[in-house]
Design a protein around this motif. Structure first.
Motif, PDB file in Angstrom:
ATOM      1  N   ALA A   1      19.185 -21.779  17.414  1.00  0.00           N
ATOM      2  CA  ALA A   1      19.503 -22.595  16.244  1.00  0.00           C
ATOM      3  C   ALA A   1      18.572 -23.798  16.109  1.00  0.00           C
ATOM      4  N   GLY A   2      17.668 -23.976  17.078  1.00  0.00           N
ATOM      5  CA  GLY A   2      16.760 -25.115  17.040  1.00  0.00           C
ATOM      6  C   GLY A   2      17.453 -26.444  17.321  1.00  0.00           C
ATOM      7  N   MET A   3      18.522 -26.380  18.091  1.00  0.00           N
ATOM      8  CA  MET A   3      19.286 -27.588  18.414  1.00  0.00           C
ATOM      9  C   MET A   3      18.928 -28.075  19.812  1.00  0.00           C
ATOM     10  N   GLU A   4      19.076 -29.382  20.018  1.00  0.00           N
ATOM     11  CA  GLU A   4      18.914 -29.930  21.356  1.00  0.00           C
ATOM     12  C   GLU A   4      20.174 -29.624  22.157  1.00  0.00           C
ATOM     13  N   PHE A   5      19.996 -29.347  23.437  1.00  0.00           N
ATOM     14  CA  PHE A   5      21.133 -28.953  24.271  1.00  0.00           C
ATOM     15  C   PHE A   5      21.242 -29.882  25.466  1.00  0.00           C
ATOM     16  N   TYR A   6      22.388 -30.515  25.595  1.00  0.00           N
ATOM     17  CA  TYR A   6      22.695 -31.363  26.736  1.00  0.00           C
ATOM     18  C   TYR A   6      23.863 -30.732  27.482  1.00  0.00           C
ATOM     19  N   ALA A   7      23.768 -30.692  28.788  1.00  0.00           N
ATOM     20  CA  ALA A   7      24.866 -30.177  29.615  1.00  0.00           C
ATOM     21  C   ALA A   7      25.166 -31.212  30.696  1.00  0.00           C
TER      22      ALA A   7
ATOM     23  N   LEU B   1      25.714 -41.269  25.999  1.00  0.00           N
ATOM     24  CA  LEU B   1      24.255 -41.339  26.101  1.00  0.00           C
ATOM     25  C   LEU B   1      23.619 -40.063  25.559  1.00  0.00           C
ATOM     26  N   CYS B   2      24.207 -38.925  25.883  1.00  0.00           N
ATOM     27  CA  CYS B   2      23.689 -37.648  25.368  1.00  0.00           C
ATOM     28  C   CYS B   2      23.853 -37.562  23.850  1.00  0.00           C
ATOM     29  N   ALA B   3      25.033 -37.954  23.356  1.00  0.00           N
ATOM     30  CA  ALA B   3      25.294 -37.896  21.922  1.00  0.00           C
ATOM     31  C   ALA B   3      24.310 -38.761  21.134  1.00  0.00           C
ATOM     32  N   HIS B   4      23.849 -39.843  21.740  1.00  0.00           N
ATOM     33  CA  HIS B   4      22.897 -40.735  21.087  1.00  0.00           C
ATOM     34  C   HIS B   4      21.448 -40.351  21.386  1.00  0.00           C
ATOM     35  N   GLY B   5      21.247 -39.255  22.129  1.00  0.00           N
ATOM     36  CA  GLY B   5      19.897 -38.798  22.425  1.00  0.00           C
ATOM     37  C   GLY B   5      19.111 -39.759  23.279  1.00  0.00           C
ATOM     38  N   GLU B   6      19.789 -40.440  24.202  1.00  0.00           N
ATOM     39  CA  GLU B   6      19.127 -41.448  25.040  1.00  0.00           C
ATOM     40  C   GLU B   6      18.149 -40.854  26.057  1.00  0.00           C
ATOM     41  N   GLY B   7      18.298 -39.615  26.373  1.00  0.00           N
ATOM     42  CA  GLY B   7      17.396 -38.957  27.314  1.00  0.00           C
ATOM     43  C   GLY B   7      16.984 -37.613  26.756  1.00  0.00           C
ATOM     44  N   PRO B   8      16.044 -36.956  27.396  1.00  0.00           N
ATOM     45  CA  PRO B   8      15.635 -35.642  26.911  1.00  0.00           C
ATOM     46  C   PRO B   8      16.759 -34.619  27.073  1.00  0.00           C
ATOM     47  N   PRO B   9      16.827 -33.631  26.210  1.00  0.00           N
ATOM     48  CA  PRO B   9      17.832 -32.584  26.365  1.00  0.00           C
ATOM     49  C   PRO B   9      17.699 -31.925  27.736  1.00  0.00           C
ATOM     50  N   GLY B  10      18.798 -31.443  28.247  1.00  0.00           N
ATOM     51  CA  GLY B  10      18.797 -30.779  29.545  1.00  0.00           C
ATOM     52  C   GLY B  10      20.125 -30.939  30.242  1.00  0.00           C
ATOM     53  N   ALA B  11      20.149 -30.544  31.492  1.00  0.00           N
ATOM     54  CA  ALA B  11      21.360 -30.617  32.301  1.00  0.00           C
ATOM     55  C   ALA B  11      21.305 -31.851  33.197  1.00  0.00           C
ATOM     56  N   TYR B  12      22.440 -32.515  33.311  1.00  0.00           N
ATOM     57  CA  TYR B  12      22.524 -33.740  34.099  1.00  0.00           C
ATOM     58  C   TYR B  12      23.721 -33.680  35.044  1.00  0.00           C
ATOM     59  N   ASN B  13      23.446 -33.847  36.333  1.00  0.00           N
ATOM     60  CA  ASN B  13      24.509 -33.920  37.337  1.00  0.00           C
ATOM     61  C   ASN B  13      25.107 -35.322  37.326  1.00  0.00           C
ATOM     62  N   LEU B  14      26.439 -35.391  37.471  1.00  0.00           N
ATOM     63  CA  LEU B  14      27.130 -36.679  37.486  1.00  0.00           C
ATOM     64  C   LEU B  14      27.990 -36.787  38.735  1.00  0.00           C
ATOM     65  N   ALA B  15      27.846 -37.896  39.449  1.00  0.00           N
ATOM     66  CA  ALA B  15      28.647 -38.150  40.652  1.00  0.00           C
ATOM     67  C   ALA B  15      28.546 -39.623  41.004  1.00  0.00           C
ATOM     68  N   GLY B  16      29.548 -40.116  41.713  1.00  0.00           N
ATOM     69  CA  GLY B  16      29.469 -41.455  42.269  1.00  0.00           C
ATOM     70  C   GLY B  16      28.347 -41.489  43.291  1.00  0.00           C
ATOM     71  N   GLU B  17      27.883 -42.668  43.611  1.00  0.00           N
ATOM     72  CA  GLU B  17      26.705 -42.783  44.469  1.00  0.00           C
ATOM     73  C   GLU B  17      26.953 -42.458  45.940  1.00  0.00           C
ATOM     74  N   ASP B  18      28.209 -42.351  46.346  1.00  0.00           N
ATOM     75  CA  ASP B  18      28.505 -42.112  47.758  1.00  0.00           C
ATOM     76  C   ASP B  18      29.169 -40.751  47.961  1.00  0.00           C
TER      77      ASP B  18
END
Length: 188
Positions: A19-25, A89-106
Motif C-alpha cells: 500500500a506504500g505505507m510506512e510500517f512501525y512495529a 513517537l511512531c504515530a508522529h513519525g519521529e524515527g524511521p519506520p521499522g521494528a522497535y524493542n521496548l524494555a526497561g533499562e534493567d
C-alpha cells in the motif's frame, strides 16, 4: 502474544509495503503498571475484582501477602506509559519506520520479582519452575492469562538501542520501577 505477533507482524509489513505505507512495529517485553491486571480480569465482574483487591489490601496490611512461584529466568519489563510514549513517537513519525524493542533499562532476576510485586516467594528450585511454567502456559487456550508463565520460563531479553537512538525513546521507568508501580493495581 509473542507467537501471534511473530506471525502477524510480517503479514502487516507486506500489506503496508504493497500500500506504500510506512510500517512501525513495537515489540514490548512484559507490559506492567497499575492497570496491568486489567485484561486478565476482563471475564471477572468489576465487583468481584474490587472485592479481591480490598481483601488483598487488608491481608497485606496484616502482614499476609500472596505466595507465588518466582519466574525461572531473569526478565525485563516495560511500563504501559512508556509503551504509549513509544506509540506516540511512531504515530508522529519521529524515527524511521521499522521494528522497535521496548524494555526497561534493567534486567530483574526471577527471585526478585515476587518481592517487587508485594508477594512472597514459594521456594521451588529453578530446574522445577521451568517445566511447571511451560505446563501452565499450555493452558493459554483456556484464557490468555495462562500464557504469561511462558515469559517466565524462557528468557526474553531485548536490546532497545534502536528505539533509543533512532526513535528517540527513553523509558521513564526501569523494569524494577515498572513492577513496583504495578503493586497498587494488584491491591498490594
Amino acid at each position: 502474544y509473542a507467537t501471534h505477533k511473530s506471525v502477524v507482524e510480517p503479514r502487516l509489513r507486506t500489506i503496508a509495503d504493497r500500500a506504500g505505507m510506512e510500517f512501525y512495529a513495537l515489540r514490548p517485553c512484559g507490559i506492567v503498571g497499575p492497570h496491568a491486571a486489567g485484561a486478565a480480569l476482563d471475564p471477572v465482574s468489576r465487583r468481584a475484582t474490587d472485592l479481591a483487591r480490598r481483601a488483598l489490601r487488608a491481608a497485606s496490611r496484616a502482614g499476609l501477602r500472596p505466595m507465588v512461584v518466582a519466574p525461572a529466568v531473569p526478565t525485563q519489563f516495560v511500563h504501559a506509559e512508556d509503551v504509549a510514549r513509544a506509540a506516540l513517537l511512531c504515530a508522529h513519525g519521529e524515527g524511521p519506520p521499522g521494528a522497535y524493542n521496548l524494555a526497561g533499562e534493567d534486567i530483574v532476576e526471577g527471585e526478585e520479582i515476587p518481592a517487587l510485586l508485594g508477594m512472597r516467594n514459594i521456594p521451588v528450585p529453578r530446574r522445577v519452575r521451568r517445566p511447571v511454567m511451560r505446563a501452565v502456559a499450555a493452558l493459554q487456550h483456556l484464557h490468555p492469562v495462562f500464557a504469561w508463565p511462558l515469559t517466565f520460563a524462557e528468557p526474553v531479553i531485548v536490546d532497545t538501542t534502536k528505539a533509543r537512538t533512532q526513535l528517540g525513546w527513553n523509558p521513564r521507568y526501569s523494569s524494577r520501577a515498572a513492577l513496583l508501580s504495578t503493586r497498587p493495581g494488584l491491591g498490594l
